[in-house]
Design a protein around this motif. Sequence first.
Motif, mmCIF file in Angstrom:
data_model
loop_
_atom_site.group_PDB
_atom_site.id
_atom_site.type_symbol
_atom_site.label_atom_id
_atom_site.label_comp_id
_atom_site.label_asym_id
_atom_site.label_seq_id
_atom_site.Cartn_x
_atom_site.Cartn_y
_atom_site.Cartn_z
ATOM 1 N N THR A 100 1.766 13.104 19.733
ATOM 2 C CA THR A 100 0.482 12.891 20.382
ATOM 3 C C THR A 100 -0.416 14.115 20.229
ATOM 4 O O THR A 100 0.049 15.252 20.324
ATOM 5 C CB THR A 100 0.669 12.568 21.872
ATOM 6 O OG1 THR A 100 1.479 11.399 21.994
ATOM 7 C CG2 THR A 100 -0.667 12.317 22.552
ATOM 8 N N VAL A 101 -1.693 13.860 19.992
ATOM 9 C CA VAL A 101 -2.695 14.909 19.978
ATOM 10 C C VAL A 101 -3.682 14.622 21.113
ATOM 11 O O VAL A 101 -3.947 13.470 21.439
ATOM 12 C CB VAL A 101 -3.413 14.984 18.610
ATOM 13 C CG1 VAL A 101 -4.183 13.715 18.320
ATOM 14 C CG2 VAL A 101 -4.328 16.188 18.533
ATOM 15 N N TYR A 102 -4.192 15.700 21.702
ATOM 16 C CA TYR A 102 -5.055 15.577 22.864
ATOM 17 C C TYR A 102 -6.403 16.249 22.610
ATOM 18 O O TYR A 102 -6.504 17.200 21.823
ATOM 19 C CB TYR A 102 -4.405 16.248 24.078
ATOM 20 C CG TYR A 102 -3.042 15.715 24.417
ATOM 21 C CD1 TYR A 102 -1.897 16.391 23.970
ATOM 22 C CD2 TYR A 102 -2.883 14.567 25.171
ATOM 23 C CE1 TYR A 102 -0.628 15.914 24.276
ATOM 24 C CE2 TYR A 102 -1.624 14.081 25.471
ATOM 25 C CZ TYR A 102 -0.501 14.758 25.022
ATOM 26 O OH TYR A 102 0.751 14.280 25.326
ATOM 27 N N LEU A 103 -7.415 15.771 23.303
ATOM 28 C CA LEU A 103 -8.706 16.444 23.345
ATOM 29 C C LEU A 103 -9.104 16.550 24.811
ATOM 30 O O LEU A 103 -9.438 15.549 25.447
ATOM 31 C CB LEU A 103 -9.773 15.680 22.559
ATOM 32 C CG LEU A 103 -11.117 16.382 22.457
ATOM 33 C CD1 LEU A 103 -11.000 17.641 21.587
ATOM 34 C CD2 LEU A 103 -12.198 15.451 21.891
ATOM 35 N N GLN A 104 -9.030 17.765 25.337
ATOM 36 C CA GLN A 104 -9.451 18.022 26.707
ATOM 37 C C GLN A 104 -10.932 18.349 26.687
ATOM 38 O O GLN A 104 -11.344 19.286 26.003
ATOM 39 C CB GLN A 104 -8.660 19.183 27.305
ATOM 40 C CG GLN A 104 -9.068 19.543 28.719
ATOM 41 C CD GLN A 104 -8.752 18.456 29.726
ATOM 42 O OE1 GLN A 104 -7.672 17.892 29.718
ATOM 43 N NE2 GLN A 104 -9.720 18.165 30.597
ATOM 44 N N MET A 105 -11.706 17.578 27.428
ATOM 45 C CA MET A 105 -13.157 17.739 27.437
ATOM 46 C C MET A 105 -13.613 18.096 28.843
ATOM 47 O O MET A 105 -13.465 17.275 29.767
ATOM 48 C CB MET A 105 -13.830 16.452 26.960
ATOM 49 C CG MET A 105 -13.324 15.973 25.597
ATOM 50 S SD MET A 105 -14.230 14.546 24.974
ATOM 51 C CE MET A 105 -13.782 13.319 26.189
ATOM 52 N N ASN A 106 -14.154 19.278 28.997
ATOM 53 C CA ASN A 106 -14.652 19.752 30.285
ATOM 54 C C ASN A 106 -16.156 19.964 30.223
ATOM 55 O O ASN A 106 -16.735 20.053 29.134
ATOM 56 C CB ASN A 106 -13.962 21.056 30.666
ATOM 57 C CG ASN A 106 -12.457 20.917 30.807
ATOM 58 O OD1 ASN A 106 -11.951 19.872 31.223
ATOM 59 N ND2 ASN A 106 -11.731 21.961 30.461
ATOM 60 N N SER A 107 -16.761 20.067 31.375
ATOM 61 C CA SER A 107 -18.212 20.318 31.471
ATOM 62 C C SER A 107 -18.993 19.381 30.555
ATOM 63 O O SER A 107 -19.860 19.810 29.789
ATOM 64 C CB SER A 107 -18.522 21.784 31.119
ATOM 65 O OG SER A 107 -17.816 22.666 31.958
ATOM 66 N N LEU A 108 -18.683 18.133 30.640
ATOM 67 C CA LEU A 108 -19.287 17.153 29.738
ATOM 68 C C LEU A 108 -20.786 17.033 29.954
ATOM 69 O O LEU A 108 -21.290 17.170 31.079
ATOM 70 C CB LEU A 108 -18.623 15.792 29.921
ATOM 71 C CG LEU A 108 -17.248 15.678 29.247
ATOM 72 C CD1 LEU A 108 -16.438 14.552 29.856
ATOM 73 C CD2 LEU A 108 -17.416 15.473 27.752
#
Length: 125
Positions: free
Chosen positions: A77-85
Motif C-alpha cells: 500500500t502507498v499513502y498520500l497524507q494531505m494536510n492543510s487542504l
Amino acid sequence: VQLVESGGGLVQAGGSLRLSCAASGSTFSSVSMAWFRQAPGKERVIVAGIGWSGGSTYIADSVTGRFTISRDNTKNTVYLQMNSLKPEDTGVYYCAARRGWLAPRPRPASDYDYWGQGTQVTVSS
C-alpha cells in the motif's frame, strides 16, 4: 499491477485526508509509485512520487509542506497524507505504478504504466 484507491471525500479548507492505494499482481517492493491529480478541465499532473523502499520521495512545489507520500511494502500500500487542504487541491487523485526503478521527480503521466480508478477529493472554502 492492479491498483485500488480509497480515502477521498469532501473536506473543508484546512482539513486533512489520507488516501490509500492498495496494489496487487506484482512484487510491490520493486514497483515505483506516484500520486497524480486531475482538476476539472486540466491535465493530470504528478503530486508525489516514491521509490521502492520509501527512502526517496518527490513532492510537487504546490503541495510541499502539506502533503506526504509513504508506502508500506508489507501491506502493498502507498499513502498520500494531505494536510492543510486548500480549494485548489480539489480534483480526482490517481495512484500510478511502474514496474522497476523510476527516480521520484517531476514526471508526466506517460511514465507510468498502471493506474487506479481515481478517488475524488473536494475541498470547500
